[in-house]
Write a protein that holds these residues in place. Structure first.
Motif, mmCIF file in Angstrom:
data_model
loop_
_atom_site.group_PDB
_atom_site.id
_atom_site.type_symbol
_atom_site.label_atom_id
_atom_site.label_comp_id
_atom_site.label_asym_id
_atom_site.label_seq_id
_atom_site.Cartn_x
_atom_site.Cartn_y
_atom_site.Cartn_z
ATOM 1 N N HIS A 181 -6.277 7.015 3.804
ATOM 2 C CA HIS A 181 -6.645 6.116 2.706
ATOM 3 C C HIS A 181 -7.830 6.678 1.924
ATOM 4 N N TRP B 236 -8.235 -3.953 -3.514
ATOM 5 C CA TRP B 236 -7.356 -2.813 -3.310
ATOM 6 C C TRP B 236 -7.655 -1.812 -4.423
ATOM 7 N N CYS C 163 0.841 -1.197 0.000
ATOM 8 C CA CYS C 163 0.000 0.000 0.000
ATOM 9 C C CYS C 163 0.877 1.248 0.000
ATOM 10 N N ALA D 269 -3.696 1.343 -3.073
ATOM 11 C CA ALA D 269 -4.099 1.540 -1.680
ATOM 12 C C ALA D 269 -4.834 0.302 -1.187
ATOM 13 N N CYS D 270 -4.532 -0.095 0.035
ATOM 14 C CA CYS D 270 -5.197 -1.257 0.632
ATOM 15 C C CYS D 270 -6.625 -0.891 1.028
ATOM 16 N N ARG E 80 -7.951 7.690 -2.108
ATOM 17 C CA ARG E 80 -8.938 7.151 -3.052
ATOM 18 C C ARG E 80 -9.747 8.279 -3.694
ATOM 19 N N VAL F 95 -0.125 4.175 0.835
ATOM 20 C CA VAL F 95 -0.540 5.073 1.900
ATOM 21 C C VAL F 95 0.095 4.670 3.234
ATOM 22 N N CYS F 96 -0.044 3.390 3.607
ATOM 23 C CA CYS F 96 0.448 2.936 4.918
ATOM 24 C C CYS F 96 1.698 2.065 4.836
#
Length: 78
Positions: free
Chosen positions: A66, A49, A13, A58-59, A70, A15-16
């Motif tokens: 997140h 995802w 991911c 992104a997960c 998106r 993002v994280c």
């Protein structure tokens, strides 16, 4: 048996920075790895995802960071 270096792909991911993982609390958790970038992308698509564009993903986590990533991806596509 020798130890050999191999090159594989995993989905992470943007993002994280967490890799895609499978398993549950009662199972052993593992990070799947794939022989091709295309196979890794198929796993991303199959596991809900989000393709953020420009090679980013992104997960499924639901938090402001997140959700913002998106939303930004969707607004670029519109």
């Amino acid at each position: 048996m020798p130890i050999k270096k191999i090159h594989r792909y995993i989905a992470v991911c943007d993002v994280c920075q967490q890799p895609m993982r499978f398993g549950t609390d009662s199972e052993i958790e593992y990070t799947p790895n794939y022989g091709t970038r295309r196979d890794a992308q198929a796993a991303v698509d199959d596991n809900e995802w989000t393709d953020l564009g420009r090679g980013r993903i992104a997960c499924t986590a639901s938090d402001p960071a997140h959700d913002d990533a998106r939303d930004a991806a969707l607004s670029r596509r519109a």
